[in-house]
Design a protein around this motif. Structure first.
Motif, short mmCIF file in Angstrom:
data_model
loop_
_atom_site.label_atom_id
_atom_site.label_comp_id
_atom_site.label_asym_id
_atom_site.label_seq_id
_atom_site.Cartn_x
_atom_site.Cartn_y
_atom_site.Cartn_z
N THR A 1 0.79 -1.26 0.19
CA THR A 1 0.05 0.13 -0.08
C THR A 1 0.95 1.10 -0.05
N LEU A 2 2.07 1.29 0.70
CA LEU A 2 3.17 2.54 0.75
C LEU A 2 3.38 2.69 -0.73
N LEU A 3 3.91 1.81 -1.61
CA LEU A 3 4.39 1.83 -2.69
C LEU A 3 3.12 2.28 -3.80
N LEU A 4 2.08 1.61 -3.54
CA LEU A 4 1.05 1.75 -4.81
C LEU A 4 0.03 2.58 -4.51
N PHE A 5 -0.52 2.76 -3.24
CA PHE A 5 -1.56 3.50 -2.79
C PHE A 5 -1.39 4.49 -1.73
N ASN A 6 -0.31 5.06 -1.85
CA ASN A 6 0.09 6.10 -0.70
C ASN A 6 -0.94 7.08 -0.76
N GLU A 7 -1.45 7.64 -1.56
CA GLU A 7 -2.22 8.77 -1.58
C GLU A 7 -3.62 8.57 -1.06
N TYR A 8 -4.05 7.24 -0.54
CA TYR A 8 -5.09 6.99 -0.12
C TYR A 8 -4.91 6.84 1.43
N PHE A 9 -3.48 6.72 1.93
CA PHE A 9 -3.20 6.62 3.43
C PHE A 9 -2.99 8.14 3.86
N GLY A 10 -3.53 8.74 5.05
CA GLY A 10 -3.38 9.60 5.52
C GLY A 10 -2.31 9.92 6.70
N LEU A 11 -1.87 8.48 7.09
CA LEU A 11 -0.69 8.52 8.06
C LEU A 11 0.81 8.91 7.50
N PRO A 12 1.68 9.57 7.84
CA PRO A 12 2.97 9.97 7.28
C PRO A 12 3.63 8.52 6.83
N ARG A 13 4.47 8.91 5.62
CA ARG A 13 5.04 7.65 5.29
C ARG A 13 6.06 7.29 6.34
N LYS A 14 6.94 8.15 6.70
CA LYS A 14 7.60 7.73 8.11
C LYS A 14 7.17 6.64 9.06
N ILE A 15 5.83 6.97 9.39
CA ILE A 15 4.98 5.99 10.23
C ILE A 15 4.77 4.72 9.64
N LEU A 16 4.36 4.73 8.51
CA LEU A 16 4.21 3.54 7.78
C LEU A 16 5.55 2.80 7.61
N ILE A 17 6.42 3.24 7.29
CA ILE A 17 7.78 2.71 7.35
C ILE A 17 8.32 2.06 8.67
N PHE A 18 8.09 2.80 9.69
CA PHE A 18 8.12 2.24 10.95
C PHE A 18 7.51 0.84 11.19
#
Length: 142
Positions: free
Chosen positions: A42-59
């Motif tokens: 989801t981070l790679l393909l659908f990041n625009e649908y997620f509101g959490l910051p990228r660094k939180i998702l990577i964590f």
């Protein structure tokens, strides 16, 4: 009577599977792996649908990957003295849930509904698994 017997046998089989510490590690490893893969996807393909910051998702991806590796190693290599290891993974899962809920609260203005549903489902599954792990670790004779 036969139906009640079948239900009882299914419950016993489920309890036996959950009481086997090696299987708990396997369930945990698979779940954490799927969580990391899904979040990476989801981070790679659908990041625009997620509101959490990228660094939180990577964590979350890194944490789930570490928990999956730990549980896999425990599943493959532990023969005895497994209680502290299963207790550790249970506590680590609880901390992951607390961090997830905290992040959802902190970034609540940015969190999208689909994201909220996903993380609440994930947290609820992890809480059930943590309960099984911690209750299994605290039993005196298994």
């Amino acid at each position: 009577m036969t139906r009640l017997k079948n239900i009882w046998n299914k419950k016993r089989m489920t309890y036996a599977a959950l009481s086997n510490y090696k299987m708990i590690f396997l369930y945990d490893a698979i779940g954490a792996f799927l969580s990391a893969v899904f979040l990476l996807f989801t981070l790679l393909l659908f990041n625009e649908y997620f509101g959490l910051p990228r660094k939180i998702l990577i964590f979350f991806i890194i944490t789930a990957s570490c928990l999956s590796s730990y549980a896999t190693a425990c599943f493959l290599f532990l023969k005895n003295q497994w209680r502290p290891y299963i207790r550790f993974i249970g506590i680590a899962n609880l901390l992951y849930c607390i961090t997830t809920i905290g992040s959802l609260i902190y970034y609540s203005s940015q969190v999208k509904p689909i994201e909220l549903i996903y993380f609440l489902l994930e947290v609820s599954l992890i809480l059930v698994l943590s309960y099984w792990e911690l209750s299994l670790a605290s039993r005196s004779k298994i």
